[in-house]
Write a protein that holds these residues in place. Structure first.
Motif, short mmCIF file in Angstrom:
data_model
loop_
_atom_site.label_atom_id
_atom_site.label_comp_id
_atom_site.label_asym_id
_atom_site.label_seq_id
_atom_site.Cartn_x
_atom_site.Cartn_y
_atom_site.Cartn_z
N UNK A 127 0.83 -1.21 0.00
CA UNK A 127 0.00 0.00 0.00
C UNK A 127 0.86 1.26 0.00
N UNK A 128 1.89 1.28 0.86
CA UNK A 128 2.76 2.46 0.93
C UNK A 128 3.56 2.62 -0.35
N UNK A 129 4.10 1.52 -0.88
CA UNK A 129 4.88 1.60 -2.12
C UNK A 129 4.05 2.01 -3.31
N UNK A 130 2.82 1.52 -3.39
CA UNK A 130 1.92 1.92 -4.48
C UNK A 130 1.65 3.42 -4.45
N UNK A 131 1.49 3.96 -3.24
CA UNK A 131 1.28 5.41 -3.15
C UNK A 131 2.52 6.16 -3.60
N UNK A 132 3.69 5.61 -3.26
CA UNK A 132 4.93 6.22 -3.72
C UNK A 132 5.00 6.26 -5.24
N UNK A 133 4.55 5.19 -5.89
CA UNK A 133 4.54 5.16 -7.35
C UNK A 133 3.53 6.15 -7.91
N UNK A 134 2.34 6.18 -7.31
CA UNK A 134 1.28 7.06 -7.82
C UNK A 134 1.65 8.53 -7.67
N UNK A 135 2.30 8.85 -6.55
CA UNK A 135 2.65 10.25 -6.27
C UNK A 135 4.07 10.61 -6.73
N UNK A 136 4.79 9.61 -7.28
CA UNK A 136 6.18 9.80 -7.70
C UNK A 136 7.00 10.42 -6.57
N UNK A 137 6.92 9.80 -5.40
CA UNK A 137 7.55 10.35 -4.21
C UNK A 137 9.07 10.21 -4.27
N UNK A 138 9.74 11.25 -3.83
CA UNK A 138 11.20 11.29 -3.77
C UNK A 138 11.64 10.85 -2.38
N UNK A 139 12.47 9.80 -2.27
CA UNK A 139 12.90 9.36 -0.94
C UNK A 139 13.91 10.28 -0.28
#
Length: 471
Positions: A388-400
């Motif tokens: 769930x967290x990783x999918x949101x990272x993909x959807x939002x193109x989150x920068x670590x």
């Protein structure tokens, strides 16, 4: 029993249906149908072989009352109240239906003619009970698949083996919770990965190893850890539900086999044993494309997909803590310089970071290792939190963000110090409410708040030492 349950609701895939047909031809004495509860503990019933054939077709009635138990089997809410669960279908705690997954069937090597099969809990209408944790992960994997990816993960589980001195089986010891067994060490500690230290406990390790292999679990290594009798089992990576299934089966098998042979195995993160180090559960993970390629590999270190996925893991680490570290005891792992993370940071090949990027640059096997996990965590919820967290990272193109070369000195947010702190982040997470649904988040929040309240009401050994004499 729900008459015609499977046929009416079409809950199996074609592959599951074919597997079920094959099971009908096995020579069985009995079968254990197992269901993983909210705490990651297996519950279930033992079926006669003739009845198992019926259960494959119709499911098995099972008490929904198990959903309201804490880890001591005490009801968290009044047994015949459903309001706190937020689901009118729970009125009166009716029977649910355990739907076995034929693809999980295994023969138990240590019991003659005995099979073992995992299941999910449904209502009689065919609807999945929203508190069924295997179903929670299956739903996340389905959403990920619709986005073009397959989740691949591998587990490293640390635990303690101790020799049983007294199982504490007196009636006076059978409270809520029962008295813990009295144990002693099985070997020396403090010589990490030392062959001779591992050989001290080879008799029980061989029993565990042989049975896990016969179960068909993907055991990769058996390793000597730091504490006396502390051991790590690592497992090869598997797709989808398979890693969570393997972990819940492995933990159960290890505990049962240890007990049968005069030992006690514990996956408690920080047991109150002299000279004991904390145990953890490190989760290795990546995504595969439809072409079975590791989409985390690429770029200078990670592909953009890998970076964004990691960005999601970091952003939602606080909210996911209840799922990765569900016990009060588990938060005692998070100490500086302890090989367990204490803050939300990532680094390349650094075992002090929450997320470790592992694999050589340009390596097709490059992936992420999350080192946050409590070995007692419900495996389905641990993996579901990552998806769930990783999918949101993909959807939002989150920068670590930048890597932390010194994770324990990094200017980064701390992990929760207590389960109570973690609950606050979990119950207010918009992402987890969207992904898992309000009923599930409210339900697990209620279960965990009850656990915290019981802990806060208990008088601890520390309080007795601190105040009994001086005041």
């Amino acid at each position: 029993m729900a008459e015609g349950f499977i046929a009416r609701h079409q809950l199996w895939t074609a592959e599951q249906t074919e597997a079920a047909e094959r099971l009908l031809h096995l020579d069985l004495r009995q079968v254990r149908i197992a269901w993983c509860d909210q705490h990651g503990i297996l519950r279930g019933k033992t079926l006669e072989s003739s009845h198992f054939a019926t259960v494959l077709k119709q499911g098995k009635d099972f008490q929904t009352a198990t959903l309201i138990f804490d880890t001591t089997n005490n009801p968290v809410v009044p047994p015949f109240s459903y309001a706190a669960l937020g689901d009118p279908r729970m009125t009166g705690l009716p029977d649910g239906v355990l739907v076995p997954d034929p693809l999980t069937f295994r023969m138990l090597p240590w019991l003659d003619g005995t099979g073992w099969i995992l299941s999910e809990m449904h209502y009689r209408t065919g609807e999945r009970v929203p508190f069924d944790t295997r179903g929670v992960l299956a739903d996340q994997l389905g959403r990920l698949s619709a986005e073009g990816y397959e989740y691949v993960s591998g587990a490293e589980l640390e635990f303690y083996l101790t020799r049983m001195e007294d199982p504490m089986l007196g009636f006076e010891d059978s409270g809520y919770p029962p008295a813990p067994p009295r144990v002693t060490a099985v070997g020396h500690g403090f010589q990490y990965l030392t062959e001779s230290r591992g050989d001290e406990i080879e008799p029980i390790l061989s029993i565990l190893r042989d049975n896990l292999v016969q179960l068909g679990l993907p055991l990769a290594t058996v390793e000597d850890e730091w504490g006396p009798g502390q051991t790590e089992f690592t497992f090869d990576p598997l797709p989808g539900l398979a890693t969570a299934d393997a972990v819940v089966l492995a933990r159960t098998a290890i505990k049962q086999l240890a007990r049968r042979n005069g030992y006690h195995a514990t996956f408690m993160a920080r047991p109150a044993l002299p000279n004991a180090f904390s145990s953890g559960w490190h989760l290795h993970q990546s995504l595969r494309s439809d072409e079975s390629e590791n989409v985390f590999a690429g770029g200078e270190l990670l592909s953009e997909t890998g970076l964004h996925f990691m960005g999601g893991l970091l952003k939602h680490a606080l909210a996911c803590s209840v799922l990765t570290t569900p016990t009060i005891n588990g938060y005692k792992r998070y100490r500086p310089d302890s090989f367990a993370p204490d803050r939300i940071a990532w680094a390349e090949e650094n075992r002090g970071a929450l997320i470790r990027v592992t694999g050589g640059r340009g390596d097709a096997n490059t992936h992420l290792e999350n080192r946050v996990g409590d070995p007692a965590a419900n495996p389905y919820l641990y993996l579901a939190s990552q998806v769930a967290a990783g999918r949101d990272g993909l959807a939002q193109k989150l920068d670590p963000g930048p890597s932390a070369d010194e994770p324990y000195a990094a200017d980064a947010e701390s992990l929760p110090a207590t389960l109570s702190d973690a609950i606050g982040h979990f119950e207010t997470s918009d992402l987890l409410r969207k992904e898992f649904g309000d009923p599930f988040v409210d339900y697990l929040t209620m279960i965990k708040k009850h656990e915290v309240a019981r802990f806060n009401a208990a008088v601890t050994d520390w309080e007795q030492r601190e105040y009994f004499e001086v005041y």
